[in-house]
Design an enzyme around this catalytic site. Structure first.
Site, mmCIF file in Angstrom:
data_model
loop_
_atom_site.group_PDB
_atom_site.id
_atom_site.type_symbol
_atom_site.label_atom_id
_atom_site.label_comp_id
_atom_site.label_asym_id
_atom_site.label_seq_id
_atom_site.Cartn_x
_atom_site.Cartn_y
_atom_site.Cartn_z
ATOM 1 N N ASP A 1 -68.317 -44.928 77.673
ATOM 2 C CA ASP A 1 -67.179 -45.782 78.013
ATOM 3 C C ASP A 1 -66.246 -46.061 76.837
ATOM 4 O O ASP A 1 -65.036 -46.205 77.022
ATOM 5 C CB ASP A 1 -67.678 -47.104 78.594
ATOM 6 C CG ASP A 1 -68.223 -46.937 80.007
ATOM 7 O OD1 ASP A 1 -67.537 -46.321 80.823
ATOM 8 O OD2 ASP A 1 -69.325 -47.421 80.278
ATOM 9 N N TYR B 1 -68.372 -52.129 86.111
ATOM 10 C CA TYR B 1 -69.106 -53.063 85.251
ATOM 11 C C TYR B 1 -68.191 -53.859 84.337
ATOM 12 O O TYR B 1 -67.167 -53.351 83.859
ATOM 13 C CB TYR B 1 -70.108 -52.300 84.380
ATOM 14 C CG TYR B 1 -71.470 -52.109 85.012
ATOM 15 C CD1 TYR B 1 -72.261 -53.194 85.361
ATOM 16 C CD2 TYR B 1 -71.975 -50.837 85.262
ATOM 17 C CE1 TYR B 1 -73.507 -53.027 85.937
ATOM 18 C CE2 TYR B 1 -73.225 -50.651 85.845
ATOM 19 C CZ TYR B 1 -73.980 -51.755 86.182
ATOM 20 O OH TYR B 1 -75.211 -51.588 86.751
#
Length: 710
Positions: A325, A411
């Protein structure tokens, strides 16, 4: 610095000079971003370009401390940029001299793809909704053609797919349906996965499973007020929310204890420069401690440099779900504007973040960083049993928190850098948001790779692994590192050296080479890692001034040797990797353990941590070193994690050892202290915490007063 292309001498005609920053580590201002974009556009005149990145190129360490500590000149103010050119296969990246208003470095890099931006993620949804092949698959999945407005996708980097490699700028679209616009689409995943070419702005392929599954039309699982009312509301309590939940407020009537000078914060003897960039988000630099008039360096730079979230389903195409990420999206790019929610509480100072839009115009994220203080409970305490504990000292502490929250598709990662008054630095991560989900039939056995968390909703097993980059400067530039393990005495029980068998000690092994440092956490020895200056010796203990990394959330990466996960995240194979620091690595800095450009990297070749480790023979003892620590959690989903997860908390700590000659917070005024002589004389000592004094505290149920020591 290496010149990767012939240095460009062109200056943008008519450009206004850009004002100098207060500090050489300050992030680029909107004015600077705009100026850099103008310079790059002029250099690419006649080309159709899209801005991907414009950020500060931090000064090399030697130049920075020559300026700060030796009165040298301000380091050159440089910007690093990445642009994507229409029709070009190479990615253009370079450096801009901002005061000189000219491009000084250009490289056109083939075979890589740049970081994905929030604008890229947003564009993907429009592309898939209007694609006729996607519409056809939606109809086959049970979504009517006229309902495409309620089809959503989470755009993910494709990781690496050998069918295309890095030849095209791709995303995979994880597909969902909403019953209405307020529905949580994670309750209704679809079973196919379009592949989108972001430069061509079209779907180029759709991965379709062998077993087809219709979209679940089960009542959605939601978390907004109407849903809570429908689930839990009663005649007596229509809202459905708990009625015993009273508010807690934080007050600081005299204001905060910290001071800000631009991006430099001073708090309880700490001095820290707070930076922020598109990739790491918060960067803490030049951390020092004022030890009773002596300013002592601690760390040159600390940040989260990478992370990977590998999923555990072996079924195609789920093996592609292993998002890096930070390298593929950016913790900074995806940061939340914290003023939109109750992310911080109390007396708060916010800092904004600035990025370029596609055309180079500055885009500001308001309140990207929150700075505030919280009560830290008891800092130290002791009472004497000899007079029924009337002789006592209780000193309460406070902590400084520097935080951000970033959203990576489903998330949320809540990052809290915490400074305590005893010199400790902690990183706490709170993981929340929504599980990545995949459709399953209600009666389907999803196997050991996931959990049915709701009817028709399969959440796969996964890990969240982070790489913490630490550049120590403990009492100066040359440091060493070591493991510290709790070991029983090697002497036999009953021997003269261990007569009663109870002896144990801390075994410290200093790393001589990079290969020595490639170590893993060992719970059986409560392993920690020391960073220390071998030339700065504590006069009491005779041991070197150190900072100890205490980190127990260190799961091993579970993907097999040779897998894409291991190849693309070579740093995750060990809990600790220590390499020599280098001012320059190819001209752009030794920062990223999975390489400069992570998106669609196959994991092959020598880059990032694999390149830095090399044959493992580089010396890392008593020199300038950088430590990369892997930590995180392994997540086996459960129904309690759905439809939105309560925060899962994990943390680590950097703790001073042999750095100070005594408890460093003795000079913090006690909350309550009464000496033996004061008890004997019947006089009172210092009292700022009893209910007779503290007007902000009160008893919950009675009128009996006492000292507030909890």
């Amino acid at each position: 610095m290496d010149r990767l292309k012939q240095i460009a001498k062109q200056t943008v005609a008519g450009s206004a000079p850009v004002s100098s920053p207060m500090h050489p580590l300050d992030p680029l201002s909107p004015q600077e971003i705009k100026a850099v974009a103008s310079i790059v556009k002029a250099k690419n005149k006649g080309k159709e370009i899209m801005f991907n990145t414009v950020t500060l190129k931090e000064p090399v360490k030697s130049a920075y401390y020559h300026w700060k500590e030796k009165g040298g000149p301000m380091p050159a103010r440089l910007a690093y940029y990445v642009v994507v050119e229409e029709g070009a296969t190479a990615v253009q990246e370079g450096l801009v001299d901002i005061p000189g208003q000219k491009v000084i470095d250009i490289r056109n890099t083939e075979g890589v793809q740049p970081i994905l931006t929030p604008a890229d993620l947003q564009a993907t949804e429009d592309i898939v909704r209007n694609d006729p092949t996607v519409i056809e698959q939606c109809v086959l999945s049970g979504v009517p053609k006229e309902d495409m407005k309620n089809v959503y996708c989470d755009a993910w980097t494709i990781g690496y797919d050998e069918r295309w490699g890095a030849s095209r700028r791709l995303q995979q679209a994880l597909m969902y349906w909403r019953s209405d616009e307020d529905d949580s689409h994670y309750s209704h995943p679809l079973d196919f996965c379009p592949i989108v070419d972001m430069n061509a702005k079209k779907v180029i392929y759709i991965d379709i499973p062998n077993r087809r599954r219709k979209v679940s039309k089960h009542k959605h699982a939601n978390f907004h007020p109407n849903s809570i009312k429908a689930k839990y509301g009663t005649k007596e309590n229509p809202s459905g929310y708990r009625q015993d939940d009273t508010p807690i407020n934080v007050t600081q009537p005299n204001g905060v204890s910290f001071k800000m000078a631009g991006n430099v914060i001073n708090w309880s003897n700490f001095s820290i420069h707070i930076g922020f960039n598109y990739r790491e988000g918060i960067v803490l630099s030049d951390i020092t401690y004022n030890d009773h008039g002596k300013v002592r360096p601690m760390f040159h730079r600390i940040s989260l440099s990478e992370m990977i979230v590998p999923y555990g389903s072996p079924d195609f195409p789920h093996q592609r779900k292993h998002a890096l990420d930070i390298g593929e999206y950016g913790a900074g790019n995806c940061t939340n504007p914290l003023s939109l929610g109750c992310d911080c509480k109390g007396v708060i100072h916010y800092m904004d973040a600035h990025f370029p839009g596609k055309t180079g115009e500055p885009v500001t994220v308001k309140n990207a960083v929150c700075i505030h203080e919280e009560d830290d409970g008891i800092l130290f305490k002791h009472s004497d049993f000899r007079d029924d504990f009337q002789t006592t000292i209780n000193t309460r502490g406070k902590k400084l928190i520097i935080s951000q929250v970033f959203t990576a598709a489903n998330y949320e990662y809540c990052l809290y850098w915490i400074f305590r008054q005893d010199g400790t630095i902690k990183l706490e991560i709170r993981l929340t948001g929504i599980l990545n989900t995949y459709v399953c039939d209600v009666d389907e056995d999803v196997g050991p790779w996931g959990t049915q968390v709701y009817p028709g909703v399969n959440a796969h097993n996964h890990q969240h692994l982070f790489s913490l980059r630490m550049h120590p400067r403990i009492d100066g530039d040359n440091n060493s590192a070591a493991t510290s393990d709790a070991k029983p005495s090697p002497a036999a029980f009953g021997s003269s050296a261990n007569m009663y068998g109870n002896a144990f000690y801390a075994e410290k092994k200093t790393f001589k080479t990079v290969a020595d440092s490639l170590t893993n956490y060992d719970s059986s020895t409560m392993r920690s890692w020391d960073m220390f200056n071998p030339k700065s010796i504590n006069p009491h203990s005779g041991k070197p001034a150190s900072y100890k990394l205490v980190s127990t959330f260190c799961p091993p990466v579970l993907a097999k040797e040779g897998s894409l996960v291991r190849k693309r995240a070579p740093w995750a194979e060990h809990s600790m990797n220590v390499v020599p620091y280098a001012d320059e690595d190819g001209g752009y800095g030794r920062l990223w353990p999975s390489g400069d450009h992570v998106a669609q990297w196959s994991g092959d070749g020598s880059r990032g941590m694999r390149k830095w480790v090399g044959d493992g023979q580089d010396s890392i003892e008593n020199t300038d070193i950088v430590l990369f620590h892997t930590f995180g959690i392994t997540h086996f989903p459960a129904p309690e994690d759905f439809p939105v997860m309560p925060t899962e908390i994990f943390e680590l700590m950097l703790r001073p050892r042999h750095f100070f000659t005594e408890n460093p917070c003795l000079d913090i005024k006690p909350s309550y202290i009464r000496t033996t002589s004061e008890v004997r004389k019947g006089t009172q000592g210092i009292d700022s915490c009893s209910l007779n004094v503290d007007t902000t505290s009160r008893l919950a149920f009675s009128n009996t007063s006492g000292c507030c020591n909890e």
